[in-house]
Design an enzyme around this catalytic site. Sequence first.
Site, PDB file in Angstrom:
ATOM      1  N   PRO A   6      -9.786 -12.370   6.960  1.00 61.85           N
ATOM      2  CA  PRO A   6     -10.092 -13.361   5.919  1.00 61.85           C
ATOM      3  C   PRO A   6      -8.857 -14.160   5.522  1.00 61.85           C
ATOM      4  CG  PRO A   6     -11.186 -11.293   5.419  1.00 61.85           C
ATOM      5  CD  PRO A   6     -10.274 -11.025   6.591  1.00 61.85           C
ATOM      6  N   TYR A  12      -0.224   0.961  -2.882  1.00 62.31           N
ATOM      7  CA  TYR A  12      -0.190   2.422  -2.767  1.00 62.31           C
ATOM      8  C   TYR A  12      -0.572   3.095  -4.069  1.00 62.31           C
ATOM      9  CZ  TYR A  12       1.546   7.134  -1.904  1.00 62.31           C
ATOM     10  OH  TYR A  12       1.645   8.484  -1.787  1.00 62.31           O
TER      11      TYR A  12
END
Length: 336
Positions: free
Chosen positions: A23, A56
């Site tokens: 995308p 993360y």
Amino acid sequence: MEYHPGSMEYHPGSITAGDMRIPVINMTTWKVPEESLKIGLNTSLELGYRCIKTLYSECKAVGAILKEIFENGNIKREDLFISAVLPAIGIRYEDVEYFIKKSLDDLQLDYVDLYEVSSPAGFVRKGDTFVPLDDDGEVLLDLKTDIVKTWKGMEEQVVAGRARSIGMFCFNQEQIQRILNNCTIKPVSLGIEVHVYHQEKELVSFCKKNGIAITAFAPLGCPGLQGVLGAFDGKKKIVQSPLKDPVIKEIAKKHNKQPFQVMLRFLIDYGVSIAIKSVTPKRLKECFDIFDFKLSQEEFNQLCELDRGEDGRRYAGSCGTGVMNFLERHPEFPFK
């Protein structure tokens, strides 16, 4: 630079990387306050965003929101392109599997579409502390980082089905070539600082020739960076925002758009994907409303001429703001 006006007209738009379609516009969740994530993710998906870039530490919060979204049945897992990052404390062959499994557990997913090495310069691992420091407050760098060996660990995650593709952040051309010379699974993406003042023309061209898609982080030239510079190098530096550039403002006026929308449209026509960091519904919509106008060849050329090369870099190097210069003593510091 090859120009394709209107080449990403359709929603959500994508670019080719090897055999993959990535995308062209995505939402990044890095450092988004947990209380804002739900609004941001739901809004972006309603608007048509289909790529979610996680770092993360926020993966657990993102995973809980995604679980709820999938259970509601409006969007399926296979409808989304979700990426995660191997943190700097995990840039060692023996740590790759641990950290991707942790991210998958937190995200409550069986696989990510893209897993990226966060930097060519690794940190010492002290548990799961994201940025380990010594007693003097200095970042503990792992000066023995072996990016080729780490890449082997990345490849194993594709073979194991935990990642459908692998990529990297902030690698320079020599480092990428080293990976290409030694890999069995090629990188499909590179995340780098790219905006109208810092276009990285040589590196972008190199990556395109090698089937590596570019994702531009800081696509607006870090307009909010000025306020944090003192925390990194002890002094303020003048950072002129491209949002105030008269050329950009004039083009925006012609198209009845905001300067930041012209800057984002330029990057799409430049052939790179863009990472949007916002949770404000209005701003998310405005960032996505860039497919309903086209830059002329003349306008595109004008914007290309605004490139300042290294003088436009914001995150590192002698001409940058110094935000990443704490990595300079690492052998793999990419901006030497």
